[in-house]
Scaffold this active site. Structure first.
Site, mmCIF file in Angstrom:
data_model
loop_
_atom_site.group_PDB
_atom_site.id
_atom_site.type_symbol
_atom_site.label_atom_id
_atom_site.label_comp_id
_atom_site.label_asym_id
_atom_site.label_seq_id
_atom_site.Cartn_x
_atom_site.Cartn_y
_atom_site.Cartn_z
ATOM 1 N N GLY A 46 -71.221 -69.225 21.433
ATOM 2 C CA GLY A 46 -72.092 -69.021 20.401
ATOM 3 C C GLY A 46 -71.759 -69.942 18.019
ATOM 4 O O GLY A 46 -72.229 -69.784 17.478
ATOM 5 N N GLY A 70 -63.678 -66.031 34.429
ATOM 6 C CA GLY A 70 -64.049 -66.030 32.975
ATOM 7 C C GLY A 70 -63.787 -66.582 32.345
ATOM 8 O O GLY A 70 -62.386 -67.765 32.472
ATOM 9 N N GLU A 91 -59.926 -75.389 31.048
ATOM 10 C CA GLU A 91 -60.072 -75.994 29.550
ATOM 11 C C GLU A 91 -60.900 -77.479 29.189
ATOM 12 O O GLU A 91 -60.592 -77.699 28.069
ATOM 13 C CB GLU A 91 -58.494 -75.764 28.993
ATOM 14 C CG GLU A 91 -57.542 -73.917 29.129
ATOM 15 C CD GLU A 91 -58.149 -73.704 29.048
ATOM 16 O OE1 GLU A 91 -58.515 -74.382 27.158
ATOM 17 O OE2 GLU A 91 -58.430 -72.221 29.387
ATOM 18 N N HIS A 94 -63.201 -77.500 27.147
ATOM 19 C CA HIS A 94 -63.378 -76.816 26.394
ATOM 20 C C HIS A 94 -62.996 -77.934 25.164
ATOM 21 O O HIS A 94 -64.695 -77.779 24.573
ATOM 22 C CB HIS A 94 -62.733 -75.678 25.881
ATOM 23 C CG HIS A 94 -62.836 -74.580 26.647
ATOM 24 N ND1 HIS A 94 -63.934 -73.569 25.626
ATOM 25 C CD2 HIS A 94 -62.668 -73.796 27.239
ATOM 26 C CE1 HIS A 94 -63.834 -72.676 26.534
ATOM 27 N NE2 HIS A 94 -62.946 -72.068 27.318
#
Length: 251
Positions: A57, A153, A197, A200
């Protein structure tokens, strides 16, 4: 005439050395009060790099990260940033952590997972990961047919996990903490961690690649057992059940 003379006198008196300190003190006190009021109504947010992990978010998790200028890698400021990333990585007991997760959209990642963490996780496909700093990392898939689907996760999607398919074997290239280019083959859990990663750094979160119907609240059974009592800890120093959960799922 009287009014003009009175006004001039007041101006000279107010700005004389005698009254100026008093005016400044009053102004400072008024400004301080206004600032305190503003801080109460609109509290100032902390600035990155954070000591905590950004949650899904936050816009920083959905943007492509900037490449790191190689000339900056050996500066004290950038080395301090690497040290800070390691500090947060260890505080949350993670396998990997990317710079955007602490608020900085830079292509910088740290990975590392110990034998002790593996034993505590009791996960099927978890294995130790050598500590590395990855700057401007890229990877190439070595076998597109060899994929493993496992529960995954993310510390930026706190409390949830899902089944995600990842390639088992990849070739990785990145600059290390000294700005030296390194290349190596990664497989298994290390390969999964690096893919997670690097995602990301592209503004991608694991929920974008998950099997949709596999998404679950990772500690729902714990909450159900305690009749709805439970909470998610967003800071480091997690206790009991959640500590084990994050050691198992924290990427």
């Amino acid at each position: 005439m009287f009014i003009k003379l009175f006004s001039m006198t007041c101006v000279r008196k107010c700005y004389s050395m005698k009254y100026l300190p008093l005016i400044l003190r009053r102004h400072a006190a008024k400004k301080s009060y206004n600032q305190r009021y503003k801080d109460f109504i609109e509290p100032a947010f902390p600035k990155p790099p954070f000591n905590f992990i950004c949650q899904i978010g936050d816009p920083v998790l959905r943007q492509r990260c900037d490449s790191v200028d190689e000339s900056l890698i050996n500066t004290s400021g950038f080395q301090d940033l690497i040290a800070h990333l390691w500090k947060v990585h260890e505080a949350f007991s993670l396998a990997g952590l990317a710079a955007p997760q602490i608020g900085l959209p830079l292509q910088l990642v740290v990975i590392g997972f110990t034998e002790t963490q593996c034993k505590e996780s009791n996960a099927k496909f978890v294995s130790p990961v050598l500590r590395r700093v990855l700057i401007n990392p890229v990877y190439k898939v070595l076998d597109y047919k060899d994929k493993i689907t496992d529960s995954e996760g993310c510390a930026s999607v706190c409390g949830y996990s899902a089944q995600v398919s990842r390639y088992s074997h990849i070739q990785v290239e990145a600059l290390n903490e000294n700005g030296i280019k390194e290349s190596w083959k990664a497989s298994g859990f290390e390969a999964r961690t690096i893919q997670h990663e690097v995602d990301h750094l592209q503004g991608v979160v694991f929920v974008d690649k998950m099997e949709a119907k596999s998404l679950e609240c990772s500690y729902w059974q714990h909450v159900k057992l305690h009749e709805g009592k439970g909470y998610i800890e967003f800071g480091p120093g997690k206790r009991g059940f959640l500590a084990k959960l994050y050691r198992k799922l924290g990427l």
